[in-house]
Design a protein around this motif. Structure first.
Motif, PDB file in Angstrom:
ATOM      1  N   UNK A  98       0.850  -1.193   0.000  1.00 22.73           N
ATOM      2  CA  UNK A  98       0.000   0.000   0.000  1.00 22.73           C
ATOM      3  C   UNK A  98       0.888   1.245   0.000  1.00 22.73           C
ATOM      4  N   UNK A  99       0.260   2.396  -0.287  1.00 20.29           N
ATOM      5  CA  UNK A  99       1.032   3.645  -0.341  1.00 20.29           C
ATOM      6  C   UNK A  99       0.873   4.471   0.929  1.00 20.29           C
ATOM      7  N   UNK A 100      -0.058   4.066   1.756  1.00 22.33           N
ATOM      8  CA  UNK A 100      -0.220   4.800   3.013  1.00 22.33           C
ATOM      9  C   UNK A 100      -1.132   4.054   3.954  1.00 22.33           C
ATOM     10  N   UNK A 101      -0.817   4.179   5.238  1.00 21.56           N
ATOM     11  CA  UNK A 101      -1.637   3.556   6.289  1.00 21.56           C
ATOM     12  C   UNK A 101      -1.971   4.624   7.322  1.00 21.56           C
ATOM     13  N   UNK A 102      -3.273   4.755   7.603  1.00 17.61           N
ATOM     14  CA  UNK A 102      -3.716   5.686   8.646  1.00 17.61           C
ATOM     15  C   UNK A 102      -4.327   4.907   9.795  1.00 17.61           C
ATOM     16  N   UNK A 103      -3.908   5.224  11.016  1.00 15.75           N
ATOM     17  CA  UNK A 103      -4.557   4.680  12.220  1.00 15.75           C
ATOM     18  C   UNK A 103      -4.929   5.862  13.107  1.00 15.75           C
ATOM     19  N   UNK A 104      -6.226   6.035  13.311  1.00 16.04           N
ATOM     20  CA  UNK A 104      -6.744   7.109  14.173  1.00 16.04           C
ATOM     21  C   UNK A 104      -7.324   6.370  15.381  1.00 16.04           C
ATOM     22  N   UNK A 105      -6.503   6.227  16.404  1.00 17.62           N
ATOM     23  CA  UNK A 105      -6.762   5.223  17.445  1.00 17.62           C
ATOM     24  C   UNK A 105      -7.906   5.584  18.402  1.00 17.62           C
ATOM     25  N   UNK A 106      -8.292   4.585  19.171  1.00 17.79           N
ATOM     26  CA  UNK A 106      -9.286   4.822  20.227  1.00 17.79           C
ATOM     27  C   UNK A 106     -10.705   4.662  19.725  1.00 17.79           C
ATOM     28  N   UNK A 107     -11.615   5.397  20.364  1.00 21.51           N
ATOM     29  CA  UNK A 107     -13.030   5.200  20.014  1.00 21.51           C
ATOM     30  C   UNK A 107     -13.577   6.429  19.312  1.00 21.51           C
ATOM     31  N   UNK A 108     -14.662   6.213  18.582  1.00 23.47           N
ATOM     32  CA  UNK A 108     -15.327   7.336  17.914  1.00 23.47           C
ATOM     33  C   UNK A 108     -16.240   8.041  18.906  1.00 23.47           C
TER      34      UNK A 108
END
Ligand SMILES: C[S@@+](CC[C@H](N)C(=O)[O-])C[C@H]1O[C@@H](n2cnc3c(N)ncnc32)[C@H](O)[C@@H]1O
Length: 311
Positions: A98-108
């Motif tokens: 892949x060209x990019x990985x995003x992790x926006x952690x925790x809960x919504x």
């Protein structure tokens, strides 16, 4: 009128600017949630680009399928799974890199604001706290099956709470009294033994600790970062938004260590480790939200974005 969604994405412009460097690329949003970041990423991609979104929360995925379909029909795929399994998922999709990985952690915000999910100590609900309600052990089952020493250890290590032992003992007393099945029960167990004006912080730390434990959050993060070395194309990017020091420490250390060309102990005069650096920091320091962003979205206040480029 701007549309109102169940979750306001954090540091969107910074994520977009630094993550999406190839409009024809393949991007993985491992915590796609309500599609806040994903909708912006999708808009930046050409018809040849592809966005894969993963989330444990099936409510969020139903919403996001509809949201992203309004932007593009063909260049996104959403998958209900834990992001720790992304190498296997991508393999099944016949995607090698892949060209990019995003992790926006925790809960919504949706998860936090839905009492039935059991994440919040500000509303009463069952003690659940699972991101994926279709599997795993709910917080209530975990708390009831853990020893007092085990609870104290989890509260200390994942909540960094100084009164961990006292709180663990109080939880066990509440279990014995048949009073440990709701979020208010857990909150009360803490408040009955911690005093002072910052006692709600202790409640918050205990909720954080139990949530991290039952969702195995730190392990998922660590595994995913290690796998990023093999899964991200050269010049591709890694972006992680964390919300507390335990997560941020893991991300910071990972980026630091993978940017080194030697990891030999200092006492060794010549390098014998054959270490090959895999990532370069994109920014010297973590990016944090502006005061303007925090005033519009107070939940952004503890966010830290760290970025690295695969080399
Ligand atoms: C902060 S929200 C992401 C919000 C999203 N960026 C947006 O703009 O709508 C975090 C999301 O990650 C999901 N999540 C947490 N841990 C996960 C994991 N290990 N695997 C997959 N999803 C996870 C949660 O269910 C939640 O929907």
């Amino acid at each position: 009128m701007p549309e109102i969604h169940p979750h306001v994405p954090i540091l969107v412009n910074d994520v977009l600017e630094h993550l999406v460097t190839n409009p024809n690329g393949i991007y993985l949003d491992g915590t796609v949630g309500f599609g806040g970041h994903a909708s912006h990423i999708l808009k930046k991609l050409s018809p040849d680009g592809l966005l894969i979104g993963m989330d444990c929360d099936s409510d969020a995925l139903s919403y996001t399928t509809e949201r992203l379909s309004k932007i593009s029909q063909n260049n996104f795929k959403l998958i209900h799974n834990n992001f720790r399994y992304y190498p296997e998922i991508l393999k099944k999709l016949k995607i090698n890199k892949i060209d990019g990985l995003l992790l926006d952690l925790g809960m919504s915000s949706y998860e936090l604001d839905t009492p039935d999910r059991g994440f919040s100590f500000n509303s009463n609900g069952p003690l659940d706290m699972r991101f994926d309600i279709s599997k795993g052990m709910a917080a209530m089952d975990y708390i009831h099956s853990e020893s007092e020493a085990g609870l104290a250890k989890v509260i200390k290590s994942y909540g960094e709470e100084r009164y961990a032992k006292k709180i663990a003992n109080s939880i066990v007393q509440c279990i014995k009294a048949g009073k440990m099945s709701t979020t208010y029960d857990l909150r009360e167990a803490v408040l009955s033994v911690v005093w002072g004006q910052h006692r709600l912080k202790s409640v918050s730390r205990v909720f954080q600790a139990i949530r991290i434990k039952i969702n195995d959050e730190l392990e998922s993060l660590s595994i995913s970062l290690i796998n990023a070395e093999g899964m991200i194309n050269i010049h591709g990017r890694l972006a992680v938004i964390s919300f507390h020091s335990l997560e941020d420490r893991i991300v910071k250390k990972f980026i630091q260590r993978s940017s080194l060309s030697c990891i030999c102990p200092k006492e060794i005069p010549i390098c014998v480790c054959n270490q090959i650096p895999t990532f370069n920091k994109v920014n010297r320091k973590a990016i944090i939200p502006s005061s303007g962003e925090i005033s519009h979205n107070p939940r952004a206040r503890s966010a830290k974005l760290r970025l690295a480029e695969r080399i």
